[in-house]
Design a protein around this motif. Structure first.
Motif, PDB file in Angstrom:
ATOM      1  N   GLU A 216       0.831  -1.208   0.000  1.00  0.00           N
ATOM      2  CA  GLU A 216       0.000   0.000   0.000  1.00  0.00           C
ATOM      3  C   GLU A 216       0.864   1.256   0.000  1.00  0.00           C
ATOM      4  N   GLN A 217       2.010   1.196   0.676  1.00  0.00           N
ATOM      5  CA  GLN A 217       2.905   2.347   0.695  1.00  0.00           C
ATOM      6  C   GLN A 217       3.555   2.555  -0.668  1.00  0.00           C
ATOM      7  N   SER A 220       1.015   4.182  -3.030  1.00  0.00           N
ATOM      8  CA  SER A 220       0.821   5.598  -2.716  1.00  0.00           C
ATOM      9  C   SER A 220       2.014   6.433  -3.158  1.00  0.00           C
ATOM     10  N   ASP A 221       3.225   5.907  -2.947  1.00  0.00           N
ATOM     11  CA  ASP A 221       4.436   6.634  -3.340  1.00  0.00           C
ATOM     12  C   ASP A 221       4.494   6.869  -4.846  1.00  0.00           C
ATOM     13  N   ARG A 226      -5.420   6.336  -2.565  1.00  0.00           N
ATOM     14  CA  ARG A 226      -5.363   5.328  -1.501  1.00  0.00           C
ATOM     15  C   ARG A 226      -5.900   3.987  -1.987  1.00  0.00           C
ATOM     16  N   LEU A 258      -6.793   0.466  -7.522  1.00  0.00           N
ATOM     17  CA  LEU A 258      -5.910   1.624  -7.485  1.00  0.00           C
ATOM     18  C   LEU A 258      -6.332   2.583  -8.592  1.00  0.00           C
ATOM     19  N   GLN A 263      -6.370  13.100  -5.110  1.00  0.00           N
ATOM     20  CA  GLN A 263      -7.034  12.900  -3.823  1.00  0.00           C
ATOM     21  C   GLN A 263      -6.939  14.192  -3.017  1.00  0.00           C
ATOM     22  N   GLU A 267      -4.178  11.068   2.396  1.00  0.00           N
ATOM     23  CA  GLU A 267      -4.458   9.743   2.934  1.00  0.00           C
ATOM     24  C   GLU A 267      -5.675   9.730   3.863  1.00  0.00           C
ATOM     25  N   ASN A 308     -12.304  12.083  -0.799  1.00  0.00           N
ATOM     26  CA  ASN A 308     -11.495  11.273  -1.704  1.00  0.00           C
ATOM     27  C   ASN A 308     -12.354  10.328  -2.537  1.00  0.00           C
TER      28      ASN A 308
END
Length: 371
Positions: A216-217, A220-221, A226, A258, A263, A267, A308
């Protein structure tokens, strides 16, 4: 740990396992490539028309094909024998297009040889093709940037030695508002090297399973909104020796969504005073649509959504299926909306497996897991 080590070794092991070791899904030693509940009835009807040569070599772990994709362009990562591409080709219709990417010659041969027979079943020749290449190198394989509306993948990215590169390539290939809608295998903890280097566990996807938080990180990166969980189910290991090797680690098949959309709240899922109403216009989802486990929309009923989620429903390819109200314009702090974490969903899936129940997978029409 987002990579599996030496790429050539991983590629060779995976090619051998799926091209030569497995004759059919009956040869699998875990439920990793057969996990998840039955597909939507509309998709089941399509599968019945797909040649058996294709379906016999299907090794997916979920149902990562959204409905409502008529006329869209679809990319399938690690398309294998082509089953999900064949399903998607029917769903997008003659105005849409589907391209599958795979590195295994034996699987690609099966996928390509069956197009003619499938065209007869459909009544038209679909815009369907299969490219030989690596999912880490989509541009080099022939997938143009910003050319795809929906990218699907079924129990494949766990096999990649460089998962961030895969996700980055998908992000670049998606148009604005596009989506990566895929099922894959995840672990509830980091895996030891003894598991990551085991040939059978690598072939069945468990050795390459990412720790869910790490995945998940990474997503997002790269720039995705999210990650949203649509469905989740516990994976069983049948083989006694493999059970000993993985120890207490638990594995799950998760279908994630995804979206390539902005957004506004980062987060955080904030209540901006907005609601979304599903119009009931997706074939097969006339009564209800599940965006994810936290957002289920009965037809014609306004449902409170975060800023979001409102952004997804107004900016993504789904926009035409929803009406979203405008939010508040004030600068005052908004309340944070409660959502289920991936960890809590994993716990529910484990409990469901112990009790003999199954957590449901979805094409977006029936509720995934109970809230």
């Amino acid at each position: 740990m987002a990579t599996l080590g030496d790429s050539s070794t991983v590629y060779s092991s995976v090619k051998d396992y799926y091209g030569k070791v497995l004759a059919s899904s009956k040869d699998l030693k875990t439920s990793a490539c057969t996990a998840g509940s039955a597909p939507h009835p509309l998709i089941l009807d399509i599968i019945k028309r797909i040649p058996h040569a294709v379906t016999d070599k299907f090794y997916g772990c979920g149902n990562p094909i959204p409905l409502g994709i008529q006329g869209r362009s679809v990319l399938d990562l690690g398309s294998g024998s082509g089953r999900d591409c064949y399903v998607a080709a029917s769903l997008v219709g003659p105005q849409g297009s589907v391209v599958g990417v795979d590195m295994t010659d034996e699987q690609l041969q099966t996928a390509r040889e069956s197009i003619a027979a499938y065209s007869q079943a459909l009544g038209y020749t679909p815009n369907l093709k299969f490219l030989t290449g690596y999912i880490e190198s989509l541009a080099e394989t022939g997938v143009a940037k910003e050319s795809i509306d929906v990218c699907i993948s079924n129990c494949v990215i766990n096999l990649s030695p460089d998962k961030p590169r895969v996700l980055k390539g998908v992000y670049e290939s998606l148009r604005s508002g596009g989506e990566m809608h895929f099922s894959d295998i995840y672990a509830d903890s980091q895996l030891p090297d003894s598991v990551r280097t085991h040939d059978v566990l690598l072939g069945e996807g468990l050795a390459g399973a990412l720790y869910s938080k790490e995945f998940e990180q990474i997503a997002s990166d790269i720039g995705f909104a999210r990650p949203r969980v649509l469905s989740i189910s516990h994976i069983d290991v049948y083989d006694v020796e493999l059970k000993k090797l993985v120890g207490d680690t638990k594995f799950y098949s998760i279908t994630y969504r995804l979206f390539k959309v902005p957004q506004p709240d980062g987060e955080r899922e904030l209540d901006q005073g907005q609601t979304a109403t599903y119009l009931g216009t997706i074939e097969g989802c006339e009564n209800e649509y599940a965006l994810d486990v936290n957002n289920v929309f009965p037809k014609g009923v306004p449902v409170k959504v975060s800023g979001n989620t409102a952004a997804v429903l107004t900016s993504a390819w789904l926009a035409g299926y929803f009406e979203v109200t405008a939010g508040s314009t004030g600068s005052e702090s908004q309340a944070e909306m409660s959502i289920q974490s991936t960890e809590s969903l994993m716990a529910k899936a484990t409990l469901a497996a112990l009790c003999g129940a199954s957590s449901s997978a979805s094409s977006g029409c029936s509720k995934p897991m109970t809230k």
